[in-house]
Design a protein around this motif. Structure first.
Motif, mmCIF file in Angstrom:
data_model
loop_
_atom_site.group_PDB
_atom_site.id
_atom_site.type_symbol
_atom_site.label_atom_id
_atom_site.label_comp_id
_atom_site.label_asym_id
_atom_site.label_seq_id
_atom_site.Cartn_x
_atom_site.Cartn_y
_atom_site.Cartn_z
ATOM 1 N N GLU A 51 0.805 -1.226 0.000
ATOM 2 C CA GLU A 51 0.000 0.000 0.000
ATOM 3 C C GLU A 51 0.836 1.272 0.000
ATOM 4 N N TYR A 52 1.916 1.294 0.802
ATOM 5 C CA TYR A 52 2.639 2.542 1.010
ATOM 6 C C TYR A 52 3.680 2.853 -0.070
ATOM 7 N N ASN A 53 3.999 1.913 -0.903
ATOM 8 C CA ASN A 53 4.930 2.220 -2.004
ATOM 9 C C ASN A 53 4.297 1.960 -3.367
ATOM 10 N N GLU A 54 2.993 1.694 -3.371
ATOM 11 C CA GLU A 54 2.326 1.288 -4.611
ATOM 12 C C GLU A 54 2.383 2.381 -5.681
ATOM 13 N N LYS A 55 2.138 3.616 -5.294
ATOM 14 C CA LYS A 55 2.114 4.695 -6.274
ATOM 15 C C LYS A 55 3.462 4.835 -6.981
ATOM 16 N N LYS A 56 4.538 4.808 -6.206
ATOM 17 C CA LYS A 56 5.885 4.934 -6.762
ATOM 18 C C LYS A 56 6.253 3.707 -7.591
ATOM 19 N N ASN A 57 6.005 2.520 -7.044
ATOM 20 C CA ASN A 57 6.415 1.291 -7.720
ATOM 21 C C ASN A 57 5.568 0.957 -8.939
ATOM 22 N N ALA A 58 4.339 1.433 -8.960
ATOM 23 C CA ALA A 58 3.488 1.198 -10.133
ATOM 24 C C ALA A 58 4.143 1.803 -11.370
ATOM 25 N N LYS A 59 4.618 3.027 -11.255
ATOM 26 C CA LYS A 59 5.279 3.695 -12.378
ATOM 27 C C LYS A 59 6.600 3.009 -12.733
ATOM 28 N N PHE A 60 7.346 2.611 -11.700
ATOM 29 C CA PHE A 60 8.649 1.974 -11.923
ATOM 30 C C PHE A 60 8.515 0.669 -12.706
ATOM 31 N N PHE A 61 7.592 -0.177 -12.275
ATOM 32 C CA PHE A 61 7.457 -1.485 -12.936
ATOM 33 C C PHE A 61 6.685 -1.384 -14.250
ATOM 34 N N LEU A 62 5.880 -0.365 -14.389
ATOM 35 C CA LEU A 62 5.245 -0.142 -15.690
ATOM 36 C C LEU A 62 6.322 0.154 -16.737
ATOM 37 N N ASP A 63 7.326 0.929 -16.341
ATOM 38 C CA ASP A 63 8.446 1.196 -17.251
ATOM 39 C C ASP A 63 9.160 -0.092 -17.631
ATOM 40 N N LYS A 64 9.280 -1.001 -16.682
ATOM 41 C CA LYS A 64 9.916 -2.294 -16.954
ATOM 42 C C LYS A 64 9.119 -3.081 -17.996
ATOM 43 N N ILE A 65 7.792 -3.045 -17.862
ATOM 44 C CA ILE A 65 6.929 -3.766 -18.803
ATOM 45 C C ILE A 65 7.048 -3.155 -20.198
ATOM 46 N N VAL A 66 7.077 -1.819 -20.249
ATOM 47 C CA VAL A 66 7.209 -1.117 -21.529
ATOM 48 C C VAL A 66 8.509 -1.516 -22.228
ATOM 49 N N LYS A 67 9.537 -1.810 -21.460
ATOM 50 C CA LYS A 67 10.843 -2.184 -22.022
ATOM 51 C C LYS A 67 10.930 -3.679 -22.358
ATOM 52 N N GLY A 68 9.810 -4.397 -22.166
ATOM 53 C CA GLY A 68 9.773 -5.790 -22.590
ATOM 54 C C GLY A 68 9.860 -6.815 -21.484
ATOM 55 N N ASN A 69 9.899 -6.374 -20.222
ATOM 56 C CA ASN A 69 9.953 -7.314 -19.109
ATOM 57 C C ASN A 69 8.553 -7.801 -18.743
ATOM 58 N N ASN A 70 8.487 -9.050 -18.309
ATOM 59 C CA ASN A 70 7.230 -9.620 -17.847
ATOM 60 C C ASN A 70 7.161 -9.552 -16.333
ATOM 61 N N VAL A 71 6.014 -9.109 -15.831
ATOM 62 C CA VAL A 71 5.845 -8.897 -14.398
ATOM 63 C C VAL A 71 4.651 -9.702 -13.897
ATOM 64 N N ALA A 72 4.826 -10.346 -12.739
ATOM 65 C CA ALA A 72 3.719 -11.057 -12.090
ATOM 66 C C ALA A 72 3.374 -10.336 -10.800
ATOM 67 N N LEU A 73 2.100 -10.050 -10.606
ATOM 68 C CA LEU A 73 1.620 -9.418 -9.386
ATOM 69 C C LEU A 73 0.904 -10.459 -8.535
ATOM 70 N N VAL A 74 1.348 -10.613 -7.285
ATOM 71 C CA VAL A 74 0.686 -11.538 -6.358
ATOM 72 C C VAL A 74 0.355 -10.780 -5.076
ATOM 73 N N SER A 75 -0.577 -11.321 -4.298
ATOM 74 C CA SER A 75 -0.903 -10.733 -3.007
ATOM 75 C C SER A 75 -0.442 -11.681 -1.907
ATOM 76 N N ASP A 76 -0.783 -11.370 -0.673
ATOM 77 C CA ASP A 76 -0.426 -12.277 0.432
ATOM 78 C C ASP A 76 -0.926 -13.690 0.157
ATOM 79 N N ALA A 77 -2.168 -13.751 -0.278
ATOM 80 C CA ALA A 77 -2.816 -15.034 -0.540
ATOM 81 C C ALA A 77 -4.083 -14.782 -1.336
ATOM 82 N N GLY A 78 -4.433 -15.719 -2.209
ATOM 83 C CA GLY A 78 -5.670 -15.596 -2.967
ATOM 84 C C GLY A 78 -5.515 -14.779 -4.233
ATOM 85 N N THR A 79 -6.622 -14.198 -4.679
ATOM 86 C CA THR A 79 -6.651 -13.433 -5.922
ATOM 87 C C THR A 79 -6.220 -11.994 -5.679
ATOM 88 N N PRO A 80 -5.204 -11.494 -6.368
ATOM 89 C CA PRO A 80 -4.741 -10.116 -6.167
ATOM 90 C C PRO A 80 -5.837 -9.083 -6.427
#
Length: 285
Positions: free
Chosen positions: A64-93
């Motif tokens: 929750e507390y770093n989501e805003k910053k990290n959302a932009k950071f990892f979006l840039d990674k995806i744009v550059k061709g990296n694949n990203v998996a998002l998971v939560s503590d447990a269950g459906t993210p």
């Protein structure tokens, strides 16, 4: 795993077990092994899951507390061709968990990025499926406010909800929440208490709200782990009971203008008899 058209990476929304590791899908394991980055709300919990399945991959904290910053950071990674998996503590993210911002950014700014959900366990749906209450129409409320006034306000808004209700609650607030439900919904509304689904101490107990409170106060050791309440929807008793959307409109309007004007307006808009609205007002009052 690359999006060959634009050389963009993929964003996978990967569901993980809510307790029993055997519930993970083969597809989820394949994705977690092959992606470039795994974003986890709790690195310790997901680290144990990866270790159990002998998966060695990069794990990054995304909460929750770093989501805003990290959302932009990892979006840039995806744009550059990296694949990203998002998971939560447990269950459906994203079900009461971080993840909304990165999905929203993808949809708004990079419409060609493929967002791929990997379905799997969801504690709310698992609890609903075994509750014995109607499953064709339900309302997921998640966690109610930890502030009493806000919680009571929301419960009053849900009092006449005809759909089955799903509410999550913590062990620390459970008793107070149940007493609020009892005072607003009435002591005889049926409710299913569930906890620790798919785990060793999984438990279901269904009864009236009054009897459930009595049972929990006698078995306080039961108040542990993840708790989900499944509440029977409001049952119409006769033809004078109004649909929930009319009730909500009336209750909202009467807060702003005199009751007689509210009755007249709702009666005209929805073609409802004024005496029925007045009767409902008296009962709600």
């Amino acid at each position: 795993m690359k999006n060959n058209d634009l050389k963009l990476g993929y964003l996978y929304i990967v569901s993980t077990p809510i307790g029993n590791y055997s519930d993970i899908s083969k597809r989820a394991l394949i994705i977690l092994k092959k992606v470039d980055f795994i974003l986890a709300e709790d690195k310790r919990k997901i680290g144990l899951l990866l270790k159990y399945f002998n998966i060695k991959n990069k794990l990054y904290l995304y909460y929750e507390y770093n989501e805003k910053k990290n959302a932009k950071f990892f979006l840039d990674k995806i744009v550059k061709g990296n694949n990203v998996a998002l998971v939560s503590d447990a269950g459906t993210p994203l079900i009461n968990d971080p993840g909304y911002r990165i999905i929203k950014l993808c949809r708004e700014k990079y419409k060609h990025i493929r967002i791929i959900p990997i379905p799997g366990p969801c504690s709310a749906i698992a609890a609903l499926s075994a509750s014995g209450l109607p499953t064709n129409r339900f309302c997921y409320e998640g966690f109610l406010s930890n502030k009493k006034n806000k919680r009571i306000k929301r419960l009053n808004e849900l009092k006449y909800e005809c759909r089955t209700l799903i509410i999550c609650e913590s062990k620390h607030r459970l008793i107070n929440c149940l007493y609020d439900i009892k005072n607003i919904f009435g002591k005889n509304r049926y409710i299913m208490f569930t906890k620790e689904l798919t785990k060793k101490w999984e438990n279901f107990y269904g009864n009236t709200i009054e009897n459930l409170i009595e049972w929990i106060e006698k078995n306080k050791n039961m108040i542990k782990g993840e708790i989900i309440l499944i509440i029977d929807g409001y049952k119409t008793k006769n033809n004078d009971i109004l649909p929930s959307h009319i009730i909500k409109s009336f209750l909202s309007l009467k807060k702003e203008i005199p009751i007689r004007k509210a009755i007249n307006i709702i009666s005209n808009i929805f073609s409802v008899k004024k005496n029925i609205l007045y009767k409902m007002y008296i009962e709600n009052k």
